[in-house]
Design an enzyme around this catalytic site. Structure first.
Site, mmCIF file in Angstrom:
data_model
loop_
_atom_site.group_PDB
_atom_site.id
_atom_site.type_symbol
_atom_site.label_atom_id
_atom_site.label_comp_id
_atom_site.label_asym_id
_atom_site.label_seq_id
_atom_site.Cartn_x
_atom_site.Cartn_y
_atom_site.Cartn_z
ATOM 1 N N TYR A 25 -8.448 -7.083 -6.303
ATOM 2 C CA TYR A 25 -7.952 -5.708 -6.373
ATOM 3 C C TYR A 25 -8.205 -5.001 -5.048
ATOM 4 C CZ TYR A 25 -7.634 -0.748 -7.159
ATOM 5 O OH TYR A 25 -7.314 0.582 -7.017
ATOM 6 N N LYS A 33 -5.407 -3.735 -2.225
ATOM 7 C CA LYS A 33 -5.291 -2.350 -1.751
ATOM 8 C C LYS A 33 -5.446 -2.285 -0.231
ATOM 9 C CE LYS A 33 -4.675 0.905 -3.797
ATOM 10 N NZ LYS A 33 -3.373 1.560 -4.132
#
Length: 329
Positions: free
Chosen positions: A142, A146
């Protein structure tokens, strides 16, 4: 009359608060909604809904006529099995929407990154926008997704597109429909499902201040710059104590040694998940909790005028919102 804005992620936590603020401030709002999105957070709002996805070939047509873009949408998951979904939605999706915005003649874009993309310093001191963790040291896909998505925005800005980047920390407040990991902490406390706590810490901010941070970035942000949208650095124990003061429920008094949730998560993801059992504790989540994720929002306060609503207010409103909507039943 203010110019129309296009919002992705408007059905989610930050997006729903941003949409409400934009309407309050007089902006006509067009929201991209996926075919199977839950629309509860948009009910009763005077917005134009456009059905579609970040992979659509006609994204530019959907955006055309809007002067500004807020790209808030992202896929959040700490499960290692969701790696491909994370990169497809966060990296490829960001690349697609930025290209479509340029094609559609959007004047300025505010891209919602995350402090997750910045990482934390080993020293534990609050991190600001001048720091960047090497991508290989970011915990989990994750955070890495990002980071790479933010690189798409940085590259597009370097190529001449007018883009401002905002990096929210851990928002708290109403309209946390899924809920987010921060909302899940509050819910687990309210449901008396948290007999122990982990010795960790986060930067927290009222989600409505995050919404204001987006609008202020649109109005005052410097092209290509990033702004941490945060407020107070607090240990998890301090947040639980504040919840205890607000609700009268007892806060857990004992911390859990990290090896216990780590062992549970490892068994869940490495052994049980491949056998078809949905995992309950994400391994990357436990690894993240070993770090104190503290940040400084001084730049956003100084340059944008980012509001700093007391965290106790955000907690109170979150508790009331979850309770009124039956999340405790």
């Amino acid at each position: 009359m203010k110019q129309p804005v296009f919002v992705t992620g408007g059905t989610g936590f930050v997006g729903a608060n941003l949409v409400r603020l934009l309407l309050q401030e007089g902006y006509p709002v067009r929201v991209l909604v996926r075919p199977h999105s839950h629309l509860d957070n948009l009910q009763g709002l005077a917005v134009e809904r456009v059905q579609g996805d970040l992979t659509d070939l006609d994204l530019a047509e959907k955006i055309k006529g809007c002067q500004f873009l807020f790209h808030v949408a992202a896929h959040y998951s700490l499960w290692q099995a969701d790696r491909d979904k994370l990169y497809q939605a966060n990296v490829i999706g960001t690349r697609n929407i930025l290209a479509a915005a340029q094609q559609a003649g959007v004047e300025r874009t505010v891209y919602t990154s995350s402090v997750a993309a910045i990482g934390v310093q080993a020293s534990g001191v609050p991190t600001d926008e001048t720091y960047q963790s090497p991508v290989e040291k970011l915990v989990g896909d994750y955070k890495k997704s990002k980071y790479y998505a933010e690189q798409e925005a940085i590259q597009a800005a370097a190529n001449g597109q007018d883009i401002v980047i905002v990096n929210p920390s851990s928002p708290i407040g109403p309209w946390d429909i899924k809920p987010t990991p921060t909302g899940d902490i509050i819910l687990r406390f309210l449901r008396r499902q948290m007999p122990f706590y982990l010795d960790t810490g986060l930067n927290f901010i009222d989600v409505r201040d995050v919404a204001w941070g987006h609008l202020l970035a649109l109005e005052k942000g410097k092209k290509g710059d990033r702004y941490i949208l945060g407020n107070q650095n607090l240990s998890l124990k301090a947040i639980l104590d504040q919840l205890a003061d607000l609700t009268g429920l007892p806060a857990p008094q004992n911390s859990l040694p990290p090896w216990i949730p780590y062992s549970v998560a490892w068994v869940d993801e490495k052994i049980l998940a491949p056998l078809g059992k949905p995992p309950s504790v994400p391994l990357d989540g436990v690894r993240m909790a070993k770090q104190y994720m503290y940040y400084s929002a001084a730049k956003a306060i100084r340059e944008l005028g980012l509001p700093q609503t007391p965290i106790s207010t955000a907690l109170k409103d979150a508790v009331e919102w979850f309770t009124a909507r039956g999340y405790l039943d």
